[in-house]
Write a protein that holds these residues in place. Structure first.
Motif, PDB file in Angstrom:
ATOM      1  N   ASN A 180       0.984  -1.563  -0.126  1.00 20.17           N
ATOM      2  CA  ASN A 180       0.092   0.088   0.419  1.00 20.17           C
ATOM      3  C   ASN A 180       0.882   1.418  -0.030  1.00 20.17           C
ATOM      4  OD1 ASN A 180      -2.388  -1.569   0.636  1.00 20.17           O
ATOM      5  ND2 ASN A 180      -1.948  -1.871   2.081  1.00 20.17           N
ATOM      6  N   TYR A 210       4.082   7.673   0.541  1.00 20.55           N
ATOM      7  CA  TYR A 210       2.742   7.901   1.483  1.00 20.55           C
ATOM      8  C   TYR A 210       2.294   6.719   1.675  1.00 20.55           C
ATOM      9  CZ  TYR A 210      -2.986   8.469   1.199  1.00 20.55           C
ATOM     10  OH  TYR A 210      -3.884   8.566   1.039  1.00 20.55           O
ATOM     11  N   TYR A 211       2.021   6.205   3.397  1.00 17.66           N
ATOM     12  CA  TYR A 211       1.090   5.272   4.078  1.00 17.66           C
ATOM     13  C   TYR A 211      -0.164   5.009   4.305  1.00 17.66           C
ATOM     14  CZ  TYR A 211       6.513   5.476   5.899  1.00 17.66           C
ATOM     15  OH  TYR A 211       7.437   5.245   6.041  1.00 17.66           O
ATOM     16  N   GLY A 212      -0.750   5.881   3.656  1.00 16.86           N
ATOM     17  CA  GLY A 212      -2.008   5.820   3.726  1.00 16.86           C
ATOM     18  C   GLY A 212      -2.394   5.800   5.651  1.00 16.86           C
ATOM     19  N   THR A 213      -3.594   4.610   5.923  1.00 21.55           N
ATOM     20  CA  THR A 213      -4.055   4.428   6.989  1.00 21.55           C
ATOM     21  C   THR A 213      -3.089   3.229   6.707  1.00 21.55           C
ATOM     22  OG1 THR A 213      -5.842   5.400   6.794  1.00 21.55           O
ATOM     23  CG2 THR A 213      -5.423   3.979   8.529  1.00 21.55           C
ATOM     24  N   GLY A 251      -6.081   1.719  11.009  1.00 19.41           N
ATOM     25  CA  GLY A 251      -6.629   2.371  12.174  1.00 19.41           C
ATOM     26  C   GLY A 251      -6.588   3.702  12.507  1.00 19.41           C
ATOM     27  N   LYS A 252      -4.761   4.296  11.895  1.00 18.46           N
ATOM     28  CA  LYS A 252      -4.274   5.557  11.916  1.00 18.46           C
ATOM     29  C   LYS A 252      -3.878   6.183  10.856  1.00 18.46           C
ATOM     30  CE  LYS A 252      -3.042   9.110  13.984  1.00 18.46           C
ATOM     31  NZ  LYS A 252      -3.622  10.231  15.169  1.00 18.46           N
ATOM     32  N   TYR A 253      -4.475   7.435  10.059  1.00 24.85           N
ATOM     33  CA  TYR A 253      -3.875   7.934   9.523  1.00 24.85           C
ATOM     34  C   TYR A 253      -2.905   8.562   9.287  1.00 24.85           C
ATOM     35  CZ  TYR A 253      -3.481  11.104   5.163  1.00 24.85           C
ATOM     36  OH  TYR A 253      -3.590  11.657   3.589  1.00 24.85           O
ATOM     37  N   ILE A 254      -1.657   8.133   8.470  1.00 27.20           N
ATOM     38  CA  ILE A 254      -0.342   8.965   8.821  1.00 27.20           C
ATOM     39  C   ILE A 254      -0.587   9.763   7.402  1.00 27.20           C
ATOM     40  CG2 ILE A 254       1.683   8.610   8.427  1.00 27.20           C
ATOM     41  CD1 ILE A 254       2.074   4.963   9.980  1.00 27.20           C
ATOM     42  N   GLY A 255      -0.865   9.028   6.066  1.00 29.71           N
ATOM     43  CA  GLY A 255      -0.737  10.122   5.063  1.00 29.71           C
ATOM     44  C   GLY A 255       0.485   9.696   4.266  1.00 29.71           C
ATOM     45  N   TYR A 256       1.027  10.868   4.101  1.00 28.97           N
ATOM     46  CA  TYR A 256       2.479  11.837   3.534  1.00 28.97           C
ATOM     47  C   TYR A 256       3.539  12.089   4.123  1.00 28.97           C
ATOM     48  CZ  TYR A 256       0.464  11.934  -1.243  1.00 28.97           C
ATOM     49  OH  TYR A 256      -0.197  11.456  -1.812  1.00 28.97           O
TER      50      TYR A 256
END
Length: 305
Positions: free
Chosen positions: A33, A56-59, A62-67
């Motif tokens: 991902n 980009y880690y995404g979620t 359950g935790k959104y990390i994003g860029y």
């Protein structure tokens, strides 16, 4: 496998290790991902037309990390730039210079992001620099500001390559400060964890540093080998000592990562995915060729891909 066939496999293994290893190396359970992208350098930097690799880690869990701009991806790209510079500097000096420029830009970025620390360890004052992650990592319950030996060893190697390319001793000074973090206990902000086994203590440099780390195998092996490489190339006695202690730990704990015809990624019982199974087999081959100890060849042949 005949031992005469080991060297060709080693060459392939090292090539794969150097050029393909560190993209997403710290994300074992959801690497499919993760997307590596690029971010144009901010104006305060004087170098033009360069980019910073961002992830980009995404979620995650359950935790959104994003860029994010994780330092392990920055030091990987810096190293690859230096490798290309060394390869091309005599064949195509102009192109080589562009790779050198990029490698040094990324190295300077890493230096600017390092944290300077000074602590007392057993009555001795140790100054060091260390890199942290500016986001949580819920997979291993790590809070913002967590650290890791794999990233640190990558930065150590990057700084040495910058020194090798420029002969600027400033980079070697920073490399030695980066090495010092491996002498400082995790509890004091460093990257040394004493791992207990049968009433003995062994050195471990955790890829995910915490009071109770997951003891990821591949990151510890790589950190140990790169510390040893730095010791050999710079004649640094402390690096050689840390390397020997690391090898002893690998030899001691390796049987605990044996899952029959497969291997465990960490000490929590997570089995490797195919990427990491392939990587850990190559590491066994690498260790065998360095140490000539049959146990590494045994695991190389036992673990399947």
């Amino acid at each position: 496998m005949e031992k005469g066939k080991i060297i060709p496999f080693l060459i392939i293994g090292i090539f794969s290790f150097v050029f393909g290893y560190f993209v997403g190396v710290s994300q074992p359970l959801y690497s499919e991902n993760i997307v590596i992208q690029y971010f144009k350098n901010p104006k305060p930097y004087s170098v033009e037309d360069v980019s910073l690799p961002i992830t980009y880690y995404g979620t995650v869990c359950g935790k959104y990390i994003g860029y994010q701009i994780p330092p392990h991806n920055v030091n990987e790209e810096a190293r690859n730039s230096f490798y290309r510079y060394f390869k091309l500097k005599d064949k195509d000096p102009k192109k080589a210079e562009s790779y050198l420029k990029r490698g040094l830009f990324l190295t300077e970025y890493l230096i600017s992001q390092s944290q300077k620390e000074q602590v007392e360890v057993n009555g001795r004052t140790i100054s060091f620099i260390i890199w942290t992650y500016n986001f949580e990592f819920p997979l291993y319950n790590l809070s913002r500001g967590w650290k890791g030996s794999l990233c640190q060893a990558g930065c150590l190697k990057t700084l040495y390559l910058a020194y090798l390319a420029t002969e600027d001793k400033r980079y070697l000074k920073y490399a030695n400060l980066a090495l010092n973090a491996f002498e400082v206990p995790v509890e004091k902000g460093g990257l040394l964890k004493l791992r207990r086994y049968k009433n003995n203590s062994y050195y471990w440099f955790p890829e995910y540093a915490s009071e109770n780390p997951p003891y990821v195998l591949n990151g510890f092996i790589t950190a140990t080998l790169w510390i040893g490489e730095f010791g050999d190339k710079t004649n640094n006695s402390e690096a050689r000592y840390l390397y020997k202690r690391g090898l002893k730990s690998i030899e001691t704990f390796l049987p605990m990562y044996d899952a029959g015809n497969w291997s465990y990624y960490d000490a929590l019982g997570h089995k490797c995915n195919r990427h990491y199974e392939h990587l850990q087999r190559l590491q066994m081959l690498w260790l065998y060729n360095i140490t000539k100890k049959e146990m590494y060849l045994k695991y190389y042949e036992k673990w399947k891909e």
